[in-house]
Design a protein around this motif. Structure first.
Motif, PDB file in Angstrom:
ATOM      1  N   LYS A  27      11.747  15.421 -31.864  1.00 58.62           N
ATOM      2  CA  LYS A  27      12.666  14.975 -30.809  1.00 58.62           C
ATOM      3  C   LYS A  27      13.021  16.096 -29.844  1.00 58.62           C
ATOM      4  O   LYS A  27      13.509  15.844 -28.746  1.00 58.62           O
ATOM      5  CB  LYS A  27      13.926  14.385 -31.418  1.00 58.62           C
ATOM      6  N   LEU A  28      12.807  17.369 -30.252  1.00 60.63           N
ATOM      7  CA  LEU A  28      13.157  18.493 -29.393  1.00 60.63           C
ATOM      8  C   LEU A  28      12.063  18.850 -28.400  1.00 60.63           C
ATOM      9  O   LEU A  28      12.327  19.518 -27.399  1.00 60.63           O
ATOM     10  CB  LEU A  28      13.471  19.719 -30.243  1.00 60.63           C
ATOM     11  N   LEU A  29      10.817  18.417 -28.674  1.00 63.93           N
ATOM     12  CA  LEU A  29       9.707  18.822 -27.808  1.00 63.93           C
ATOM     13  C   LEU A  29       9.882  18.306 -26.385  1.00 63.93           C
ATOM     14  O   LEU A  29       9.624  19.005 -25.409  1.00 63.93           O
ATOM     15  CB  LEU A  29       8.380  18.329 -28.391  1.00 63.93           C
ATOM     16  N   CYS A  30      10.343  17.048 -26.254  1.00 64.10           N
ATOM     17  CA  CYS A  30      10.503  16.464 -24.907  1.00 64.10           C
ATOM     18  C   CYS A  30      11.547  17.219 -24.082  1.00 64.10           C
ATOM     19  O   CYS A  30      11.260  17.637 -22.962  1.00 64.10           O
ATOM     20  CB  CYS A  30      10.858  14.988 -25.019  1.00 64.10           C
ATOM     21  N   PRO A  31      12.781  17.439 -24.579  1.00 64.62           N
ATOM     22  CA  PRO A  31      13.753  18.207 -23.779  1.00 64.62           C
ATOM     23  C   PRO A  31      13.341  19.648 -23.551  1.00 64.62           C
ATOM     24  O   PRO A  31      13.636  20.216 -22.511  1.00 64.62           O
ATOM     25  CB  PRO A  31      15.049  18.108 -24.589  1.00 64.62           C
ATOM     26  N   VAL A  32      12.651  20.270 -24.521  1.00 61.27           N
ATOM     27  CA  VAL A  32      12.220  21.658 -24.339  1.00 61.27           C
ATOM     28  C   VAL A  32      11.203  21.759 -23.212  1.00 61.27           C
ATOM     29  O   VAL A  32      11.318  22.588 -22.306  1.00 61.27           O
ATOM     30  CB  VAL A  32      11.637  22.221 -25.656  1.00 61.27           C
ATOM     31  N   SER A 116      22.500  28.469 -16.876  1.00 55.44           N
ATOM     32  CA  SER A 116      21.242  29.006 -17.425  1.00 55.44           C
ATOM     33  C   SER A 116      20.814  28.195 -18.644  1.00 55.44           C
ATOM     34  O   SER A 116      20.594  28.735 -19.736  1.00 55.44           O
ATOM     35  CB  SER A 116      21.427  30.481 -17.789  1.00 55.44           C
ATOM     36  N   SER A 117      20.675  26.887 -18.465  1.00 56.00           N
ATOM     37  CA  SER A 117      20.401  26.010 -19.596  1.00 56.00           C
ATOM     38  C   SER A 117      18.987  26.178 -20.142  1.00 56.00           C
ATOM     39  O   SER A 117      18.773  26.111 -21.353  1.00 56.00           O
ATOM     40  CB  SER A 117      20.631  24.550 -19.190  1.00 56.00           C
ATOM     41  N   ALA A 118      17.989  26.389 -19.266  1.00 53.12           N
ATOM     42  CA  ALA A 118      16.598  26.454 -19.725  1.00 53.12           C
ATOM     43  C   ALA A 118      16.367  27.658 -20.643  1.00 53.12           C
ATOM     44  O   ALA A 118      15.855  27.523 -21.757  1.00 53.12           O
ATOM     45  CB  ALA A 118      15.658  26.504 -18.516  1.00 53.12           C
ATOM     46  N   GLU A 119      16.769  28.844 -20.169  1.00 52.59           N
ATOM     47  CA  GLU A 119      16.530  30.043 -20.973  1.00 52.59           C
ATOM     48  C   GLU A 119      17.353  30.007 -22.264  1.00 52.59           C
ATOM     49  O   GLU A 119      16.900  30.450 -23.319  1.00 52.59           O
ATOM     50  CB  GLU A 119      16.871  31.290 -20.161  1.00 52.59           C
ATOM     51  N   ALA A 120      18.583  29.440 -22.184  1.00 49.37           N
ATOM     52  CA  ALA A 120      19.426  29.365 -23.375  1.00 49.37           C
ATOM     53  C   ALA A 120      18.840  28.412 -24.415  1.00 49.37           C
ATOM     54  O   ALA A 120      18.903  28.673 -25.614  1.00 49.37           O
ATOM     55  CB  ALA A 120      20.835  28.908 -22.979  1.00 49.37           C
ATOM     56  N   LEU A 121      18.265  27.280 -23.960  1.00 54.65           N
ATOM     57  CA  LEU A 121      17.690  26.304 -24.886  1.00 54.65           C
ATOM     58  C   LEU A 121      16.541  26.913 -25.677  1.00 54.65           C
ATOM     59  O   LEU A 121      16.474  26.773 -26.909  1.00 54.65           O
ATOM     60  CB  LEU A 121      17.216  25.075 -24.102  1.00 54.65           C
ATOM     61  N   TRP A 122      15.633  27.607 -24.987  1.00 58.28           N
ATOM     62  CA  TRP A 122      14.479  28.188 -25.681  1.00 58.28           C
ATOM     63  C   TRP A 122      14.926  29.309 -26.630  1.00 58.28           C
ATOM     64  O   TRP A 122      14.465  29.380 -27.772  1.00 58.28           O
ATOM     65  CB  TRP A 122      13.479  28.729 -24.654  1.00 58.28           C
ATOM     66  N   ALA A 123      15.804  30.176 -26.157  1.00 53.59           N
ATOM     67  CA  ALA A 123      16.239  31.296 -27.000  1.00 53.59           C
ATOM     68  C   ALA A 123      17.006  30.811 -28.226  1.00 53.59           C
ATOM     69  O   ALA A 123      16.897  31.389 -29.313  1.00 53.59           O
ATOM     70  CB  ALA A 123      17.109  32.250 -26.169  1.00 53.59           C
ATOM     71  N   ALA A 138      22.620  21.386 -29.230  1.00 54.91           N
ATOM     72  CA  ALA A 138      21.808  21.728 -28.058  1.00 54.91           C
ATOM     73  C   ALA A 138      21.144  20.484 -27.472  1.00 54.91           C
ATOM     74  O   ALA A 138      21.102  20.306 -26.247  1.00 54.91           O
ATOM     75  CB  ALA A 138      20.751  22.764 -28.437  1.00 54.91           C
ATOM     76  N   TYR A 139      20.631  19.623 -28.358  1.00 55.07           N
ATOM     77  CA  TYR A 139      19.971  18.394 -27.890  1.00 55.07           C
ATOM     78  C   TYR A 139      20.943  17.515 -27.103  1.00 55.07           C
ATOM     79  O   TYR A 139      20.625  16.998 -26.032  1.00 55.07           O
ATOM     80  CB  TYR A 139      19.417  17.638 -29.094  1.00 55.07           C
ATOM     81  N   GLU A 140      22.164  17.350 -27.648  1.00 57.99           N
ATOM     82  CA  GLU A 140      23.156  16.503 -26.975  1.00 57.99           C
ATOM     83  C   GLU A 140      23.550  17.088 -25.618  1.00 57.99           C
ATOM     84  O   GLU A 140      23.691  16.370 -24.617  1.00 57.99           O
ATOM     85  CB  GLU A 140      24.391  16.362 -27.868  1.00 57.99           C
ATOM     86  N   THR A 141      23.718  18.406 -25.558  1.00 54.88           N
ATOM     87  CA  THR A 141      24.108  19.049 -24.289  1.00 54.88           C
ATOM     88  C   THR A 141      23.039  18.866 -23.221  1.00 54.88           C
ATOM     89  O   THR A 141      23.329  18.493 -22.079  1.00 54.88           O
ATOM     90  CB  THR A 141      24.367  20.545 -24.513  1.00 54.88           C
ATOM     91  N   ILE A 142      21.773  19.135 -23.574  1.00 52.48           N
ATOM     92  CA  ILE A 142      20.671  19.009 -22.609  1.00 52.48           C
ATOM     93  C   ILE A 142      20.495  17.561 -22.181  1.00 52.48           C
ATOM     94  O   ILE A 142      20.217  17.265 -21.013  1.00 52.48           O
ATOM     95  CB  ILE A 142      19.365  19.562 -23.215  1.00 52.48           C
ATOM     96  N   HIS A 143      20.670  16.636 -23.130  1.00 51.56           N
ATOM     97  CA  HIS A 143      20.553  15.215 -22.800  1.00 51.56           C
ATOM     98  C   HIS A 143      21.568  14.814 -21.725  1.00 51.56           C
ATOM     99  O   HIS A 143      21.242  14.135 -20.752  1.00 51.56           O
ATOM    100  CB  HIS A 143      20.754  14.379 -24.065  1.00 51.56           C
ATOM    101  N   MET A 144      22.824  15.244 -21.880  1.00 48.75           N
ATOM    102  CA  MET A 144      23.858  14.902 -20.910  1.00 48.75           C
ATOM    103  C   MET A 144      23.649  15.629 -19.579  1.00 48.75           C
ATOM    104  O   MET A 144      23.932  15.086 -18.510  1.00 48.75           O
ATOM    105  CB  MET A 144      25.241  15.241 -21.474  1.00 48.75           C
ATOM    106  N   LEU A 145      23.130  16.852 -19.636  1.00 52.81           N
ATOM    107  CA  LEU A 145      22.842  17.564 -18.393  1.00 52.81           C
ATOM    108  C   LEU A 145      21.790  16.840 -17.561  1.00 52.81           C
ATOM    109  O   LEU A 145      21.863  16.810 -16.336  1.00 52.81           O
ATOM    110  CB  LEU A 145      22.359  18.986 -18.704  1.00 52.81           C
TER     111      LEU A 145
END
Length: 412
Positions: A27-32, A116-123, A138-145
């Protein structure tokens, strides 16, 4: 990668080193992929790994293709892993300093707050201490963003319609003002010509009167001649007074004429700027609603090509940061942001200015110290920089056009 406890609950082992892309849950591959890779980066990877024909397919097809092929270790997933590690080296180093699981969430939130959501998600997801609870957060935060960004694009379209309406009204007002000003100028020019003709006539009359006075003085000082001379002198004095009045009127009309010309020039410049901002915003919104497919930066007229330039935005409203980032990413650029001294330390600004290729300063929301620090730095080091009068998306879109066209040191 993870162990099963006696209660059957899955928990990540925190001592097996940094996790890889193919080791993340499905489930994380798509948002990443969707958050950490831009469309242009995915196309370049597809062209490099497969062929140019595959790289020309739709954005959705490429996204689905790379997500579905990164769940196992092979050439594609290794290439993506290497690319993301290189792209977010700085964030990985910052998160790598964290040795306690409880410190991950505050650092993650700091990155999210400053956009800086992209760099924070990967790190975060590849950090050895990341467990299922942190993953879900992290998944919930990126989903809402992602929802907020979609809402922002709809707001952009609404703002575009508003700008177009305002532009039309401004054009009508400008046309009326120009027509009225041209009529006023024509009238004033005619009046000036009339005044100049009157001045010329008075000067000629004065010359004749002076010559006549001189003749009378030569003829003698009899009573009749003296009386006529006195009358002529009074007439000359009256003519001189009229001449002074006309001179003052001429000066006033010339000043009013210059003021009208200055007003026309100001309205013309304001209308031109509104048109440029509207065209820039229209192109970007049009591209966001119908992404470019099978086009190159050289042939696309809607999307300014930043050619990988690092764009630093200083100041502006915090709520606009993600929209700025999306626009820069869409135009093949790298985005970074400093809030202008509100929360970010001012000393940090110098380091960010060094690494930027071009700087955009939103002068409506920035501290005096940051404003003059940026101005002084860019002049000393010949750094390309532009000032925009407001944090509006149309002003920022116009600035990106100017950066792409190598226009710098501009006060918009």
């Amino acid at each position: 990668m993870c162990d099963i406890s006696a209660t059957g609950t899955q928990a990540f082992n925190c001592f097996k080193g940094k996790r890889k892309l193919w080791e993340l849950s499905a489930k994380l591959l798509c948002p990443v992929i969707g958050t950490c890779l831009t469309t242009s980066e995915i196309r370049k990877l597809a062209e490099k790994i497969v062929d140019k024909e595959q790289a020309r397919k739709s954005d959705y097809w490429l996204h689905t293709w790379i997500v579905s092929n990164c769940d196992v270790k092979h050439h594609l997933s290794l290439t993506v892993q290497k690319h993301l590690d290189k792209k977010f080296t700085a964030a990985i180093k910052r998160f790598g300093l964290i040795k306690c699981r409880d410190e991950l969430k505050p650092v993650w939130q700091q990155h999210i707050d400053r956009g800086s959501s992209a760099e924070a998600l990967w790190a975060l997801l590849t950090h050895p201490l990341c467990d299922l609870t942190i993953e879900d957060m992290a998944y919930e935060t990126i989903h809402m963003l992602s929802h907020q960004i979609g809402a922002g694009q709809r707001a952009d379209l609404k703002r575009l319609h508003t700008v177009e309406k305002e532009l039309l009204e401004l054009k009508k007002s400008s046309d009326k003002s120009q027509q009225k000003s041209h009529q006023t100028i024509s009238s004033k020019e005619w009046q000036l010509d009339d005044l100049q003709q009157q001045l010329a006539d008075i000067k000629a009359d004065n010359l004749q009167l002076k010559e006549h006075c001189q003749r009378l003085e030569r003829q003698g000082n009899n009573n009749a001649a003296a009386l006529e001379l006195k009358q002529l002198q009074n007439k000359v004095a009256s003519q001189n007074t009229s001449l002074e009045i006309l001179d003052k009127q001429k000066l006033q009309w010339q000043q009013k004429l210059q003021h009208s010309k200055d007003n026309i020039l100001g309205l013309t410049q304001k209308l031109q700027l509104q048109r440029q901002e509207s065209r820039s915003l229209e192109g970007l919104v049009k591209q966001s609603l119908s992404p470019c497919n099978r086009c190159s930066a050289a042939s696309c007229t809607d999307c300014p090509d930043l050619k990988g330039l690092k764009i630093l935005c200083v100041g502006g409203q915090p709520r606009m940061t993600e929209q700025y980032r999306e626009l820069v990413s869409r135009c093949n650029g790298e985005f970074s942001h400093h809030d202008g001294g509100v929360e970010d330390r001012s000393k940090r600004l110098d380091a960010m200015l060094w690494s930027a290729d071009a700087v955009i300063c939103a002068s409506d929301c920035i501290s005096h110290d940051a404003y003059y620090r940026l101005k002084r730095f860019c002049k000393q080091h010949n750094k390309r920089h532009l000032y925009i009068p407001s944090s509006g998306i149309s002003s920022f879109a116009k600035a990106m056009d100017d950066v792409a066209n190598e226009i710098s040191c501009v006060n918009l």
